[in-house]
Design a protein around this motif. Sequence first.
Motif, PDB file in Angstrom:
ATOM      1  N   SER A 100      -7.283   1.304 -11.140  1.00  0.00           N
ATOM      2  CA  SER A 100      -7.100  -0.125 -11.400  1.00  0.00           C
ATOM      3  C   SER A 100      -8.278  -0.700 -12.172  1.00  0.00           C
ATOM      4  O   SER A 100      -9.434  -0.463 -11.829  1.00  0.00           O
ATOM      5  CB  SER A 100      -6.944  -0.900 -10.091  1.00  0.00           C
ATOM      6  OG  SER A 100      -6.931  -2.302 -10.335  1.00  0.00           O
TER       7      SER A 100
ATOM      8  N   LYS B 233      -8.648  -9.435 -10.840  1.00  0.00           N
ATOM      9  CA  LYS B 233      -8.436  -9.873  -9.458  1.00  0.00           C
ATOM     10  C   LYS B 233      -9.626 -10.690  -8.946  1.00  0.00           C
ATOM     11  O   LYS B 233      -9.504 -11.411  -7.954  1.00  0.00           O
ATOM     12  CB  LYS B 233      -8.222  -8.661  -8.549  1.00  0.00           C
ATOM     13  CG  LYS B 233      -7.019  -7.803  -8.889  1.00  0.00           C
ATOM     14  CD  LYS B 233      -5.721  -8.467  -8.501  1.00  0.00           C
ATOM     15  CE  LYS B 233      -4.562  -7.494  -8.634  1.00  0.00           C
ATOM     16  NZ  LYS B 233      -3.271  -8.104  -8.247  1.00  0.00           N
TER      17      LYS B 233
ATOM     18  N   ARG C 171      -1.612  -4.661 -20.237  1.00  0.00           N
ATOM     19  CA  ARG C 171      -0.931  -4.797 -18.943  1.00  0.00           C
ATOM     20  C   ARG C 171      -1.895  -4.541 -17.789  1.00  0.00           C
ATOM     21  O   ARG C 171      -1.954  -5.321 -16.823  1.00  0.00           O
ATOM     22  CB  ARG C 171       0.253  -3.838 -18.883  1.00  0.00           C
ATOM     23  CG  ARG C 171       0.947  -3.812 -17.537  1.00  0.00           C
ATOM     24  CD  ARG C 171       2.257  -3.062 -17.600  1.00  0.00           C
ATOM     25  NE  ARG C 171       2.808  -2.851 -16.259  1.00  0.00           N
ATOM     26  CZ  ARG C 171       4.059  -2.436 -16.039  1.00  0.00           C
ATOM     27  NH1 ARG C 171       4.866  -2.196 -17.056  1.00  0.00           N
ATOM     28  NH2 ARG C 171       4.482  -2.252 -14.802  1.00  0.00           N
ATOM     29  N   LEU C 172      -2.662  -3.466 -17.880  1.00  0.00           N
ATOM     30  CA  LEU C 172      -3.571  -3.121 -16.792  1.00  0.00           C
ATOM     31  C   LEU C 172      -4.723  -4.115 -16.690  1.00  0.00           C
ATOM     32  O   LEU C 172      -5.166  -4.462 -15.583  1.00  0.00           O
ATOM     33  CB  LEU C 172      -4.098  -1.702 -16.979  1.00  0.00           C
ATOM     34  CG  LEU C 172      -3.047  -0.588 -16.892  1.00  0.00           C
ATOM     35  CD1 LEU C 172      -3.669   0.761 -17.216  1.00  0.00           C
ATOM     36  CD2 LEU C 172      -2.401  -0.554 -15.510  1.00  0.00           C
TER      37      LEU C 172
ATOM     38  N   THR D  93      -3.330  -7.664 -15.331  1.00  0.00           N
ATOM     39  CA  THR D  93      -2.775  -7.726 -13.974  1.00  0.00           C
ATOM     40  C   THR D  93      -3.657  -7.091 -12.910  1.00  0.00           C
ATOM     41  O   THR D  93      -3.506  -7.397 -11.733  1.00  0.00           O
ATOM     42  CB  THR D  93      -1.406  -7.026 -13.916  1.00  0.00           C
ATOM     43  OG1 THR D  93      -1.588  -5.617 -14.139  1.00  0.00           O
ATOM     44  CG2 THR D  93      -0.453  -7.602 -14.953  1.00  0.00           C
TER      45      THR D  93
ATOM     46  N   GLU E 241      -3.214  -4.191 -12.023  1.00  0.00           N
ATOM     47  CA  GLU E 241      -2.224  -3.352 -11.332  1.00  0.00           C
ATOM     48  C   GLU E 241      -2.838  -2.023 -10.893  1.00  0.00           C
ATOM     49  O   GLU E 241      -3.561  -1.372 -11.645  1.00  0.00           O
ATOM     50  CB  GLU E 241      -1.054  -3.101 -12.287  1.00  0.00           C
ATOM     51  CG  GLU E 241       0.046  -2.221 -11.753  1.00  0.00           C
ATOM     52  CD  GLU E 241       1.153  -2.007 -12.784  1.00  0.00           C
ATOM     53  OE1 GLU E 241       2.043  -1.170 -12.510  1.00  0.00           O
ATOM     54  OE2 GLU E 241       1.119  -2.649 -13.843  1.00  0.00           O
TER      55      GLU E 241
ATOM     56  N   ILE F 257      -2.231   1.724 -10.205  1.00  0.00           N
ATOM     57  CA  ILE F 257      -1.241   2.747 -10.551  1.00  0.00           C
ATOM     58  C   ILE F 257      -1.610   4.073  -9.892  1.00  0.00           C
ATOM     59  O   ILE F 257      -2.784   4.372  -9.663  1.00  0.00           O
ATOM     60  CB  ILE F 257      -1.110   2.926 -12.076  1.00  0.00           C
ATOM     61  CG1 ILE F 257      -2.433   3.389 -12.689  1.00  0.00           C
ATOM     62  CG2 ILE F 257      -0.623   1.638 -12.725  1.00  0.00           C
ATOM     63  CD1 ILE F 257      -2.304   3.777 -14.153  1.00  0.00           C
TER      64      ILE F 257
END
Length: 275
Positions: A146, A151, A175-176, A179, A181, A183
């Motif tokens: 991540s 965050k 995208r990474l 967000t 995110e 994975i």
Amino acid sequence: MTLLDAKDQAMHFRDILYSVHDGIARITLNKPEKLNALSWGSWAEIENALVMAEADDAVKVVVFTGAGRGFCAGTDLTTTTREEDWPERPFTGRAGMMRSRYLATAQVYHCRKPTIAAVNGPCVGAGFSLAMACDIRIAAESARFSAIFVKRAIVADTGATWLLPRLVGTEWAYRLLYTGELIDAQKAREIGLVSEVVPDGELPNAVNALAGSIARGPSVAIELMKRLVQEGQTRGLDEQIELEQFLQQITHQTEDAEEGRRSFLERREPVFKGR
């Protein structure tokens, strides 16, 4: 730092372990109780270990991994270590202070010797950047990745915005980064972030096999090819071909090149010596 075993070239820093065996230098992040989160002092230790590896002709490849169940949880936000207690840096002054937090990943990326990240668990934030700065990444099935910076409502650092799009392309990088995110290892392989995923218990053997293969190779040619690949990203094709030819003529003059020719004619495996 304390020399533990001069014969095996093992060094114990405060936050990392450094050892050399069979041409492979291993830098192990060693704060498993914090999932190997990195402080400013940790980065300075990594820089010192890299200086040692680059100066040691016995080292042919450098492997990064983490102790315990994780690779690296990012920046250690709980450290209370005072600046005066940090280890001595290979880079001095104010520039040295900034290097040891923000530019250490650049030193990993520019290391003239091949580098491998053995990602054995969570790999986020600054630890994510550290893994991306390596030439090759092999992940255990339990690995998770991540770019967690968003965050915390902060801009990504330690080279993440430069490294990530070069590995996975701009869309996945956006995208990474947008967000944070998390994975899994299989998704990381799918998007090109890692080259191989193996069961957790097989990670050491898989990394050792690859690192050993590289370490037994013709290190002069390998180091020059690393330079060609990195610098070729900003060089035109014609220039790149000309430089390839120039450097190939240099490698033709090495003992390893002669051994490569001789072993081919004698139908045996070559024994390279790195000179």
